[in-house]
Design a protein around this motif. Structure first.
Motif, PDB file in Angstrom:
ATOM      1  N   ILE A  96      32.101  19.132 -21.404  1.00 37.91           N
ATOM      2  CA  ILE A  96      32.715  18.856 -22.712  1.00 37.91           C
ATOM      3  C   ILE A  96      33.038  17.369 -22.856  1.00 37.91           C
ATOM      4  CG2 ILE A  96      34.778  19.256 -24.113  1.00 37.91           C
ATOM      5  CD1 ILE A  96      34.835  22.087 -23.029  1.00 37.91           C
ATOM      6  N   LEU A  97      33.663  16.799 -21.812  1.00 38.62           N
ATOM      7  CA  LEU A  97      34.055  15.390 -21.887  1.00 38.62           C
ATOM      8  C   LEU A  97      32.834  14.489 -22.044  1.00 38.62           C
ATOM      9  CD1 LEU A  97      36.903  15.108 -19.244  1.00 38.62           C
ATOM     10  CD2 LEU A  97      37.054  14.819 -21.706  1.00 38.62           C
ATOM     11  N   VAL A  98      31.769  14.828 -21.311  1.00 38.30           N
ATOM     12  CA  VAL A  98      30.554  14.014 -21.386  1.00 38.30           C
ATOM     13  C   VAL A  98      29.993  14.027 -22.806  1.00 38.30           C
ATOM     14  CG1 VAL A  98      28.129  14.055 -20.737  1.00 38.30           C
ATOM     15  CG2 VAL A  98      29.858  14.058 -18.978  1.00 38.30           C
ATOM     16  N   VAL A  99      30.001  15.204 -23.432  1.00 39.89           N
ATOM     17  CA  VAL A  99      29.470  15.282 -24.790  1.00 39.89           C
ATOM     18  C   VAL A  99      30.347  14.492 -25.760  1.00 39.89           C
ATOM     19  CG1 VAL A  99      28.998  16.826 -26.714  1.00 39.89           C
ATOM     20  CG2 VAL A  99      28.253  17.425 -24.438  1.00 39.89           C
ATOM     21  N   ILE A 100      31.672  14.601 -25.581  1.00 39.92           N
ATOM     22  CA  ILE A 100      32.568  13.870 -26.485  1.00 39.92           C
ATOM     23  C   ILE A 100      32.339  12.364 -26.350  1.00 39.92           C
ATOM     24  CG2 ILE A 100      34.988  13.299 -26.954  1.00 39.92           C
ATOM     25  CD1 ILE A 100      35.684  16.177 -26.230  1.00 39.92           C
ATOM     26  N   ILE A 101      32.316  11.889 -25.109  1.00 45.11           N
ATOM     27  CA  ILE A 101      32.115  10.445 -24.913  1.00 45.11           C
ATOM     28  C   ILE A 101      30.725  10.033 -25.379  1.00 45.11           C
ATOM     29  CG2 ILE A 101      31.943   8.627 -23.169  1.00 45.11           C
ATOM     30  CD1 ILE A 101      34.099  10.089 -21.618  1.00 45.11           C
ATOM     31  N   GLY A 102      29.723  10.869 -25.060  1.00 47.12           N
ATOM     32  CA  GLY A 102      28.362  10.572 -25.491  1.00 47.12           C
ATOM     33  C   GLY A 102      28.266  10.496 -27.001  1.00 47.12           C
ATOM     34  N   ALA A 103      28.950  11.440 -27.688  1.00 45.35           N
ATOM     35  CA  ALA A 103      28.896  11.453 -29.150  1.00 45.35           C
ATOM     36  C   ALA A 103      29.603  10.233 -29.719  1.00 45.35           C
ATOM     37  CB  ALA A 103      29.532  12.739 -29.682  1.00 45.35           C
ATOM     38  N   LEU A 104      30.735   9.862 -29.103  1.00 48.29           N
ATOM     39  CA  LEU A 104      31.477   8.695 -29.601  1.00 48.29           C
ATOM     40  C   LEU A 104      30.648   7.421 -29.459  1.00 48.29           C
ATOM     41  CD1 LEU A 104      35.160   9.161 -28.350  1.00 48.29           C
ATOM     42  CD2 LEU A 104      34.331   9.006 -30.703  1.00 48.29           C
ATOM     43  N   ILE A 105      30.171   7.186 -28.235  1.00 44.83           N
ATOM     44  CA  ILE A 105      29.469   5.924 -27.990  1.00 44.83           C
ATOM     45  C   ILE A 105      28.079   5.943 -28.628  1.00 44.83           C
ATOM     46  CG2 ILE A 105      28.542   4.404 -26.207  1.00 44.83           C
ATOM     47  CD1 ILE A 105      30.879   5.133 -24.482  1.00 44.83           C
ATOM     48  N   GLY A 106      27.324   7.024 -28.367  1.00 41.75           N
ATOM     49  CA  GLY A 106      25.976   7.108 -28.925  1.00 41.75           C
ATOM     50  C   GLY A 106      26.000   7.175 -30.437  1.00 41.75           C
ATOM     51  N   GLY A 107      26.959   7.948 -30.983  1.00 41.19           N
ATOM     52  CA  GLY A 107      27.063   8.089 -32.431  1.00 41.19           C
ATOM     53  C   GLY A 107      27.400   6.758 -33.089  1.00 41.19           C
ATOM     54  N   ILE A 166      22.049  11.284 -28.285  1.00 41.58           N
ATOM     55  CA  ILE A 166      22.797  11.392 -29.542  1.00 41.58           C
ATOM     56  C   ILE A 166      22.566  10.152 -30.404  1.00 41.58           C
ATOM     57  CG2 ILE A 166      25.145  11.484 -30.500  1.00 41.58           C
ATOM     58  CD1 ILE A 166      25.810  13.289 -28.055  1.00 41.58           C
ATOM     59  N   ARG A 167      22.463   8.991 -29.761  1.00 42.24           N
ATOM     60  CA  ARG A 167      22.207   7.752 -30.509  1.00 42.24           C
ATOM     61  C   ARG A 167      20.897   7.844 -31.293  1.00 42.24           C
ATOM     62  NH1 ARG A 167      18.858   3.728 -28.988  1.00 42.24           N
ATOM     63  NH2 ARG A 167      18.995   1.799 -30.194  1.00 42.24           N
ATOM     64  N   SER A 168      19.832   8.308 -30.621  1.00 47.50           N
ATOM     65  CA  SER A 168      18.553   8.307 -31.334  1.00 47.50           C
ATOM     66  C   SER A 168      18.552   9.343 -32.456  1.00 47.50           C
ATOM     67  CB  SER A 168      17.390   8.530 -30.363  1.00 47.50           C
ATOM     68  OG  SER A 168      17.598   9.684 -29.621  1.00 47.50           O
ATOM     69  N   GLN A 169      19.255  10.478 -32.226  1.00 48.50           N
ATOM     70  CA  GLN A 169      19.357  11.475 -33.296  1.00 48.50           C
ATOM     71  C   GLN A 169      20.140  10.897 -34.475  1.00 48.50           C
ATOM     72  OE1 GLN A 169      17.992  14.410 -33.283  1.00 48.50           O
ATOM     73  NE2 GLN A 169      19.249  15.911 -34.344  1.00 48.50           N
ATOM     74  N   MET A 170      21.237  10.196 -34.137  1.00 44.39           N
ATOM     75  CA  MET A 170      22.068   9.587 -35.184  1.00 44.39           C
ATOM     76  C   MET A 170      21.261   8.581 -36.001  1.00 44.39           C
ATOM     77  SD  MET A 170      24.940   9.543 -36.600  1.00 44.39           S
ATOM     78  CE  MET A 170      26.521   9.824 -35.856  1.00 44.39           C
ATOM     79  N   MET A 171      20.379   7.836 -35.335  1.00 44.71           N
ATOM     80  CA  MET A 171      19.594   6.829 -36.049  1.00 44.71           C
ATOM     81  C   MET A 171      18.669   7.474 -37.081  1.00 44.71           C
ATOM     82  SD  MET A 171      18.832   4.205 -32.984  1.00 44.71           S
ATOM     83  CE  MET A 171      17.485   3.314 -33.697  1.00 44.71           C
ATOM     84  N   THR A 172      18.112   8.660 -36.745  1.00 44.16           N
ATOM     85  CA  THR A 172      17.244   9.296 -37.737  1.00 44.16           C
ATOM     86  C   THR A 172      18.064   9.818 -38.909  1.00 44.16           C
ATOM     87  OG1 THR A 172      17.320  11.484 -36.751  1.00 44.16           O
ATOM     88  CG2 THR A 172      15.611  10.018 -35.957  1.00 44.16           C
ATOM     89  N   PHE A 173      19.292  10.288 -38.623  1.00 45.43           N
ATOM     90  CA  PHE A 173      20.129  10.777 -39.724  1.00 45.43           C
ATOM     91  C   PHE A 173      20.584   9.632 -40.627  1.00 45.43           C
ATOM     92  CE2 PHE A 173      20.983  14.734 -37.285  1.00 45.43           C
ATOM     93  CZ  PHE A 173      20.613  15.607 -38.284  1.00 45.43           C
ATOM     94  N   ARG A 174      20.819   8.481 -39.997  1.00 48.37           N
ATOM     95  CA  ARG A 174      21.345   7.336 -40.741  1.00 48.37           C
ATOM     96  C   ARG A 174      20.439   6.971 -41.920  1.00 48.37           C
ATOM     97  NH1 ARG A 174      23.540   4.585 -43.357  1.00 48.37           N
ATOM     98  NH2 ARG A 174      24.800   2.708 -43.060  1.00 48.37           N
ATOM     99  N   ASN A 175      19.138   7.208 -41.753  1.00 47.61           N
ATOM    100  CA  ASN A 175      18.189   6.817 -42.796  1.00 47.61           C
ATOM    101  C   ASN A 175      17.866   7.932 -43.781  1.00 47.61           C
ATOM    102  OD1 ASN A 175      17.970   4.293 -41.608  1.00 47.61           O
ATOM    103  ND2 ASN A 175      16.446   5.043 -40.163  1.00 47.61           N
ATOM    104  N   ARG A 176      18.540   9.107 -43.617  1.00 53.48           N
ATOM    105  CA  ARG A 176      18.260  10.197 -44.543  1.00 53.48           C
ATOM    106  C   ARG A 176      18.936   9.944 -45.895  1.00 53.48           C
ATOM    107  NH1 ARG A 176      17.618  15.135 -41.608  1.00 53.48           N
ATOM    108  NH2 ARG A 176      16.079  14.693 -40.001  1.00 53.48           N
ATOM    109  N   ASP A 177      18.387  10.598 -46.908  1.00 49.74           N
ATOM    110  CA  ASP A 177      18.915  10.391 -48.257  1.00 49.74           C
ATOM    111  C   ASP A 177      20.357  10.851 -48.404  1.00 49.74           C
ATOM    112  OD1 ASP A 177      16.573   9.336 -48.921  1.00 49.74           O
ATOM    113  OD2 ASP A 177      15.720  11.139 -49.847  1.00 49.74           O
TER     114      ASP A 177
END
Lengths: 313, 328
Positions: A96-107, A166-177
């Motif tokens: 859980i902690l890894v996902v939270i930190i990963g989401a924070l930093i990667g996001g 999570i970072r790369s997923q976030m980057m694709t969302f960032r460009n969505r309409d």
């Protein structure tokens, strides 16, 4: 796919639960995890204490002691069941902690981009490329042995992979309409990330959590096996530590390490199954592939049939 | 051409930064611990070690009364000179010498098993992605995923127990036979291979599944591309399509993954070495942990990190060769 039409009207939770039950792999995996969870939480009070001296050390499995006794004359069966408690607790907490930190930093890196992304990506890549085990060993040997130390060490060495995904997923969302629309309509960045984007990343977050838990359980057992955990507690890792310390191989007492190893493997295998299941439910390419498979007679295809081309990967 | 040089230099710059970060981490960790490292060392080794050993240890860490910046610079200076301090477990041998003795064996064992696992796994992935409705594709992935679920070192224990202790097929420790003279002679090579076989087998066994699955998945999505359909339409022989058209492109993510997996595989190799008493870095690390030999532990961390960074750079160069897009 046709009867899945009104699936989107249900709440996220029911959709997930029904998705898991329908998918065979995810269902089997969840059953195994549930089984071990119940075993770890409810069974220990009803069985032999795992730290009592009972019988001749290293006596083989018998009707009295199903898995025999270890080098300290303790019941291996009780140790295997009680060991699940701390191992699973720390494993899943670290997940859980890894996902939270990963989401924070990667996001953050993926959403904001630019300078922020440069710095955070550098940090992520440095942690990714550093070999985990020696770093964990150094940290764990300087810190006092305790569950908190284990947890901290696992999180510190494990977060980078999730952050990257999570970072790369976030980057694709960032460009969505829909994100651009939200930005133009004046929503705050935090709100966009938490309310608009995160729910759409649920399947990624779930599979990240599962992957991180697999990693955390394996790495934890490895560290404890080296004697870097608290060796006086009963966990799967310390079971193996004592087995090797009491010369299980030389004395040919296989029962002291086989049950524990098998349980660890069952847990990671079950988690892997759930991850396969999540992938099958949420990955459109695999869904369409399965549908095609059902339509085309077996053993007739010699080359690619995947109907969805992917231009991005 | 210039772009390739730029790419390689950029990657080198990144690894330089990463190496610097690892060096700094190595310096900071003991100093971040609750209490100061000097008193931790004193408390742990009081009565166990001769005073000169404790002094050597303090000196290895540069634990003087100087301000932290000065300590840091003298630390960097000694690292650049290849001075990693003095070992406690093997007092008074310098850490760099002990590590140097075991480094070859680790590179040999981890390198051989990684390459074998990568080759077999990738080939299997190509085959099962090509015959996706065949029996292999339904049997192999779950089986290998199951074996991949076992902890490296536990599987090593089971293999050692079965084939070493019970069946006596393979030796139960060391890297070459006791009576053999190490050097460039045939008996030594045979003995070294014989001793490495079982540890390498465990490593290959556990890591095979990962390579196979990722190769299979990229291969399947590549097979769905239009250019493959077009190749079929042109009537190009299927074997050529499978290897030259599809596999050549699908292997790229696996190659990138090779660099990423290096650190992970090396960690597995370290644990496996401990089980097999194989005289590489892992075995040293175990002894360092047991003796609380901090200079040796940190020296191993530095050496392995640098090795992984170097290997990653080589992988980057290999990718440049395989993937024309990086050359544009």
């Amino acid at each position: 796919m046709i009867n899945n039409k009104n699936i989107y009207k249900k709440s996220i939770l029911t959709r997930w639960v029904s998705g898991i039950i329908v998918n065979q792999k995810a269902f089997i995996g969840s059953c195994i995890i549930l089984f071990f969870g119940v075993l770890a939480i409810f069974v220990p009070p009803f069985i032999q204490s795992p730290t009592d001296f009972l019988s001749t050390p290293l006596s083989p499995p018998s009707s009295d002691y199903f898995f025999g006794t270890n080098g300290q004359g303790q019941d291996v069966f009780a140790q295997t069941i009680c060991g699940a408690r701390q191992t699973l607790f720390i494993g899943f907490s670290a997940g859980i902690l890894v996902v939270i930190i990963g989401a924070l930093i990667g996001g953050t890196a993926g959403y904001y981009g630019g300078r922020i992304d440069d710095v955070l990506s550098l940090l992520i890549n440095i942690f990714l490329v550093m070999p985990g085990l020696p770093l964990m060993v150094i940290l764990a040997s300087w810190l006092p042995p305790s569950p908190a130390t284990l947890l901290g060490v696992l999180v510190l060495t494990g977060w980078a992979w999730n952050a990257r995904v999570i970072r790369s997923q976030m980057m694709t969302f960032r460009n969505r309409d829909f994100v651009s629309a939200a930005v133009i309509s004046g929503e705050s960045n935090i709100r966009i990330i938490v309310i608009e984007i995160m729910p759409r990343m649920l399947s990624l977050l779930a599979s990240s959590f599962i992957g991180a838990s697999i990693y955390a359980i394996g790495a934890q057992v490895g560290l404890e096996f080296l004697g870097l955990g608290d060796v006086s507690t009963v966990t799967w890792g310390t079971n193996l530590y004592w087995a090797s310390n009491d010369l299980a191989l030389l004395t040919e007492s296989w029962w002291t390490f086989v049950p524990t190893g098998f349980c660890i493997a069952m847990i990671s295998f079950a988690l892997t199954l759930i991850n396969f299941g999540i992938d099958e439910v949420s990955n459109p390419r695999l869904i369409s592939e399965r549908l095609w498979r059902n339509k085309i007679p077996k053993n007739k295809i010699t080359h690619g049939i995947t109907p969805v081309s992917n231009s991005n990967e | 051409m210039n772009k390739s040089v730029l790419y390689i230099t950029r990657r080198f710059g990144f690894y330089l930064i990463a190496a610097f970060a690892a060096l700094t981490l190595n310096f900071i960790i003991p100093r971040l611990m609750p209490g100061d490292p000097a008193s931790i060392i004193f408390a742990r080794f009081k009565g166990k070690l001769k005073p000169e050993a404790i002094d050597a240890m303090r000196e290895s860490f540069g634990l003087t009364n100087d301000p932290i910046f000065i300590q840091y610079f003298s630390y960097l200076k000694s690292i650049l000179k290849g001075d990693l301090g003095t070992s406690i477990a093997y007092f008074p041998a310098p850490v760099s010498e002990i590590i140097g003795n075991g480094l070859g064996w680790t590179i040999f064992l981890a390198g051989i098993s990684m390459i074998i696992a990568f080759l077999i796994g990738t080939t299997l992935g190509i085959i099962i992605a090509w015959n996706r409705t065949g029996k292999l594709d339904t049997i192999l992935p779950p089986t290998l995923a199951f074996f991949g679920a076992f902890p490296y070192f536990w599987l090593a224990m089971v293999f050692l127990y079965l084939f070493g202790f019970s069946l006596n097929w393979f030796p139960i420790g060391r890297a070459y036979g006791n009576e053999i003279n190490p050097g460039y002679n045939l008996p030594f090579f045979i003995s070294a291979l014989y001793h490495a076989f079982l540890p390498a087998l465990t490593l290959v066994f556990v890591s095979l599944g990962g390579w196979m699955l990722s190769m299979r998945n990229t291969m399947i999505s590549t097979l769905g591309s239009d250019y493959i359909t077009f190749a079929h339409a042109k009537g190009i022989p299927s074997k050529l399509i499978m290897l030259r058209y599809a596999a050549r492109n699908a292997i790229l993510p696996n190659l990138t993954g090779f660099g990423m997996a290096l650190g992970f595989m090396l960690s597995g190799a370290l644990l496996t070495e401990m089980i097999f008493s194989y005289p590489g870095q892992g075995f040293l690390l175990l002894q360092a942990v047991q003796a609380q030999d901090y200079p040796l532990m940190q020296g191993i961390f530095m050496t392995i990190t640098l090795a992984v960074l170097g290997a990653n750079w080589l992988v980057d160069i290999a990718i440049l060769f395989f993937d024309p897009r990086t050359r544009k």
